[in-house]
Structure formats: C-alpha cells, structure tokens
Design a protein around this motif. Sequence first.
Motif, short mmCIF file in Angstrom:
data_model
loop_
_atom_site.label_atom_id
_atom_site.label_comp_id
_atom_site.label_asym_id
_atom_site.label_seq_id
_atom_site.Cartn_x
_atom_site.Cartn_y
_atom_site.Cartn_z
N GLY A 14 0.82 -1.20 0.00
CA GLY A 14 0.00 0.00 0.00
C GLY A 14 0.86 1.25 0.00
N GLU A 15 0.25 2.36 -0.38
CA GLU A 15 0.94 3.65 -0.39
C GLU A 15 1.32 4.05 1.02
OE1 GLU A 15 2.53 6.91 -2.35
OE2 GLU A 15 1.39 5.31 -3.34
N ASP A 16 2.53 4.59 1.20
CA ASP A 16 2.95 5.12 2.50
C ASP A 16 2.25 6.46 2.70
OD1 ASP A 16 4.13 6.04 4.80
OD2 ASP A 16 6.15 6.21 3.96
N GLY A 17 1.29 6.51 3.65
CA GLY A 17 0.48 7.70 3.83
C GLY A 17 0.94 8.61 4.94
N TYR A 36 -6.96 10.88 1.54
CA TYR A 36 -6.67 10.64 0.13
C TYR A 36 -7.87 11.09 -0.69
CZ TYR A 36 -2.51 7.68 0.79
OH TYR A 36 -1.25 7.21 1.09
N PRO A 75 -3.95 3.10 3.44
CA PRO A 75 -3.98 3.00 1.99
C PRO A 75 -5.40 2.81 1.45
CG PRO A 75 -2.29 1.55 2.91
CD PRO A 75 -3.13 2.03 4.06
N GLN A 77 -7.54 2.28 -2.64
CA GLN A 77 -7.33 2.00 -4.05
C GLN A 77 -7.50 3.27 -4.87
OE1 GLN A 77 -9.89 -1.14 -5.37
NE2 GLN A 77 -9.16 -2.61 -3.85
N ARG A 99 4.96 12.09 -2.47
CA ARG A 99 6.05 11.14 -2.29
C ARG A 99 7.40 11.85 -2.19
NH1 ARG A 99 3.57 7.57 -7.16
NH2 ARG A 99 2.10 6.28 -5.95
#
Length: 204
Positions: A14-17, A36, A75, A77, A99
Amino acid sequence: NQGVIQVTLRLKPGEDGSGTVVDPAGRPVAGATVAYAAQRGGVSLASGRLESWGASWGQARVIESAADGSFRLAPIQNAMAVVAATPEGFGLASLAEFRATRRVRLLPYGGVRVTYRGPGDDDGMARLVLALFTDVGGPLLHVESPGGSDGAVAVGSTVPFTQVPPGHHQVMRRIRVGTNAWSQRPVRDVVVEPGKVTTLDIDP
C-alpha cells in the motif's frame, strides 16, 4: 465436492500515507482534516473540514493531523492526491508531489459568486455543486453548496460559494434520477485563485 480448493492471493504494498500538514510559511498545522482523494469523489468539503461520503465509492477515510502537523493515512485504491483542510486554508498534493516532499501545504481559500439563469427543476430550483478537478481528470472533491444538503438554489439568483479550494473547478448541476440517486452534468469551468473571489454568470 469434498475436495481441496487452493487460492493464491498476490498482495501489493500500500501507499505510505505518512506526512505533515504545513501552512504557507512551512509551519506545522495541528487539527487539519486529511484524506486521500480518488477520481469520482469519496471526499467533500464543508465548513472548512473534509468529510467522507458515498460508501459505494468507498475507501476515503478522513483523519486529523497531530500537534506537530503529522498524519498517517491508511492505503486506499486508486488514490490520486492527498488533500488537507482547515477553516483557514486548503492544500492538495498529487501523489508524485507527496512522495517527494511528504508535505501538504495549505493555501488561502478563494470564492465563487454564481448567478444562475439556466434550466431548473419543476420547483424552479437548480441543484448546484462545485467539483475540484486535477490535470489527470475526474472530480476529486465536492464543495458544499450554499443551497444546503441538496444544493438547491433559485433559478435567477446569485449564490456565493465560500471557502473554495484554489484550482480548476466545474460548476455541476445535480439532477435526480431516482429516490436516492442523482446524476451530475457539467455547466461551466472556473479557475479559483487563493484569496480571490471569481464572479460567474451562467445563462441558458
């Protein structure tokens, strides 16, 4: 029947949030709502705060930044950006920007004054909302209408949208297509600049 079924699931990271909300001067901001944003919504803005909406669109979860401005998002989708809001300002960072910097910088809100003379519903009202877009396309955020929960404003009236995030928006007309279902039709594009109010006349 009475056999064994083997299922293999391949997971992807998953995205590092994790990041920090900062003001225009780069100072950390506590208590900002953060989420998000994904194409076709999931997040709306009302009274300077982000809210999740539309469980069918799903996964957007709104959290608050800590005393040092830090946050960590779970994370989801198809995330396209990270957004943050306080009553004083709004920030949006694309995934690439986030990022690289791990920051979401707040900017002052703008405003839009809309005079609407286009088609209305049978009750003489039109349901108007503002939708924030990005260069990637697709609405990322809906802005609360002065007309209340369903955005109803009288045709021919002038309505002020306040606390509007800077950026490219579309004025959208909502049309009921079922008991709890609406469609949205784009009416006019508008660019909102930080701290400035844009006047918009929409004629038939």
